[in-house]
Scaffold this active site. Structure first.
Site, short mmCIF file in Angstrom:
data_model
loop_
_atom_site.label_atom_id
_atom_site.label_comp_id
_atom_site.label_asym_id
_atom_site.label_seq_id
_atom_site.Cartn_x
_atom_site.Cartn_y
_atom_site.Cartn_z
CB CYS A 115 -0.92 -0.01 1.21
SG CYS A 115 -2.04 1.41 1.29
CB CYS A 212 -7.33 -0.63 6.48
SG CYS A 212 -6.81 -0.75 4.75
#
Length: 376
Positions: A115, A212
Site C-alpha cells: 500500500c 484496514c
C-alpha cells in the site's frame, strides 16, 4: 546564503505547500496540525481505500468511514483544506488482489508495504505534485536525514514505534519529496501531548491494529470472500509425508503456527513448516525444522550509496519480520534486484511473502530490502 525552512526547503513556510496524507489517526493528524501551526500551506488528503460498509462499526482500522470523518474534523478545526479521494479500485488492484493470491500460494504477505509502495507513495504522491505541493508529509515513525549523497532513510528514534520495515521500498526519488515529522520523537506520548496541545478530537484515539481491509484480523474470511473455494479441506502431514490430520483450508495457516492445528497429544509440539497449496497440504514438523539460514530475495530496493552489485558481499543487519530486531547477516547480490542473504544465526519462521529489510551494521540507516521467495 539561502535560509531553509524546517522542512529543508528554501522558502518561507507560508509559500511552501505540503500535502499531508491523513488516515484519521492521531499521528497524521498531529503532523498536519504541527505544520499548519508552523505556518505552512497545508492540504490534507484522506484516501478511501476499500468498501468500508462492513467495517463501519469497527474500531482500530485505518481509512474506514469514521476515520475519514475524524480527518475532516481535524482539518476544519485547524483551518486547512481537506480532500477525500476514492482510490478503491486502485487499492484493490494494487494491494488486495495480490494479498489474496499470495495467501492462496502459501505465502504470508504484508499488504501495508504494498500500500505504501503502490498507492500512498505512488498515486498519492502524483496527486500531491498535481496540487503543486513542494513535499508530502506522513505520520510514519521513520527518519529522513540528509547524507553526503542526498536524503537517507533512518529508523525512528523510538525503536518501539519504528516503521522502517514497512517503508523499505521507498525509492530515493520518493525520499526526496517525502517528510516524516514524527520520526525524531522519543515516544508516542509526545505525539499525544501535541494532539492535546492543539485540541485535536483524535488525541485519545486508539492506534490502528489490524490491516484496514481485514475486519477483526480474520484473514481467512476475507480470502474466502475474494476467492470462493479457497477454504477447500486437505491433509496435515509431517515431514516424512505421514498423515497427521485434516484441515479446513490452507488459508487458515501460516508458517511457524503452533496453535489451532488440532494435533494434540502427540508428544513434542508440531509447527507449520510449509504450505503446499497445489496439493492442499499443510506440512508440520518440530520447532527446529523452522530454522533458516539462507534466504532468497526478489524485487530488491537498494538504498546504499554504491550500487548493490558493486560488491560481491555486504555485511549488514536484516529484519525478517516487523516484530523482530535486526540480526547480523551477509547479503550477496545476484543481480540489481535479486540476492541471497545468509543469516549468521538461524531464524525461525522465515516465510515467503514477508519482507527482509536491510540495515547498516552500525547506526540507524535503512539500506532497503527485498521480498522473501525462499528460506532454508
Amino acid at each position: 546564503m539561502t535560509t531553509l525552512n524546517s522542512l529543508g526547503l528554501p522558502k518561507a513556510p507560508a509559500d511552501t505547500r505540503v500535502v499531508v496524507a491523513m488516515s484519521g489517526g492521531v499521528d497524521s493528524s498531529v503532523v498536519a496540525a504541527l505544520l499548519k501551526d508552523q505556518g505552512y500551506d497545508v492540504v490534507g488528503i484522506t484516501l478511501q481505500l476499500y468498501d468500508h460498509g462492513a467495517a463501519l462499526a469497527k474500531k482500530g482500522a485505518c481509512c474506514a468511514g469514521q476515520d475519514i470523518h475524524d480527518a475532516r474534523r481535524v482539518a476544519e478545526a485547524m483551518g486547512f483544506a481537506h480532500y477525500v479521494l476514492d482510490y478503491e479500485n486502485a487499492f484493490r488492484e494494487a494491494v488486495i488482489d495480490e494479498f489474496a493470491d499470495a495467501y492462496l500460494a502459501g505465502a504470508t504477505p504484508v499488504p501495508c508495504i504494498r500500500c505504501n509502495e503502490r498507492v500512498k507513495f505512488k498515486d498519492l504522491m502524483a496527486t500531491a505534485r498535481e496540487l503543486e505541493a513542494d513535499c508530502m508529509a506522513t505520520g510514519h515513525y521513520i527518519q529522513r536525514k540528509l547524507g553526503p549523497l542526498g536524503p537517507e532513510l533512518h529508523s525512528a528514534a523510538d525503536a518501539s514505534r519504528d516503521q522502517s520495515y514497512f517503508l523499505f521500498s521507498t525509492t530515493p526519488e520518493q525520499l526526496a519529496f517525502l517528510r516524516f515529522p514524527l520520526g525524531h520523537l522519543a515516544s508516542k506520548a509526545e505525539t499525544r501531548a501535541l494532539a492535546a496541545r492543539y485540541g485535536l478530537s483524535v488525541a485519545d484515539k486508539p492506534d490502528s491494529q489490524d490491516i484496514c481491509f481485514v475486519p477483526n484480523g480474520n484473514y481467512a474470511a476475507v480470502i474466502e470472500k475474494l476467492r470462493p473455494g479457497a477454504a477447500d479441506p486437505g491433509e496435515i502431514v509431517d515431514l516424512q509425508g505421514n498423515l497427521r490430520g485434516t484441515h479446513q483450508g490452507v488459508i487458515h495457516y501460516t508458517v511457524g503456527q503452533r496453535r489451532g492445528l488440532g494435533l494434540g497429544g502427540l508428544g513434542d509440539p508440531l509447527y507449520v513448516v510449509k504450505l503446499d497449496p497445489a496439493t492442499r497440504r499443510v506440512i508440520v514438523g518440530p520447532k527446529e525444522a523452522l530454522a533458516a539460514r539462507t534466504i532468497t530475495l526478489k524485487e530488491i530496493n537498494w538504498l546504499g550509496d554504491a550500487p548493490l552489485t558493486s560488491r560481491a558481499e555486504w555485511p549488514l543487519s536484516v529484519r525478517v519480520r516487523s516484530t523482530r530486531p535486526p540480526r547480523p547477516a551477509l547479503l550477496r547480490p545476484v543481480s540489481a534486484t535479486t540476492a541471497e542473504v545468509t543469516l549468521l544465526a538461524p531464524e525461525e519462521g522465515v516465510s515467503p511473502g514477508q519482507a527482509c529489510v536491510f540495515y547498516a551494521p552500525e547506526g540507524s540507516r535503512v539500506l532497503g530490502g527485498g521480498w522473501i521467495t525462499c528460506a532454508a
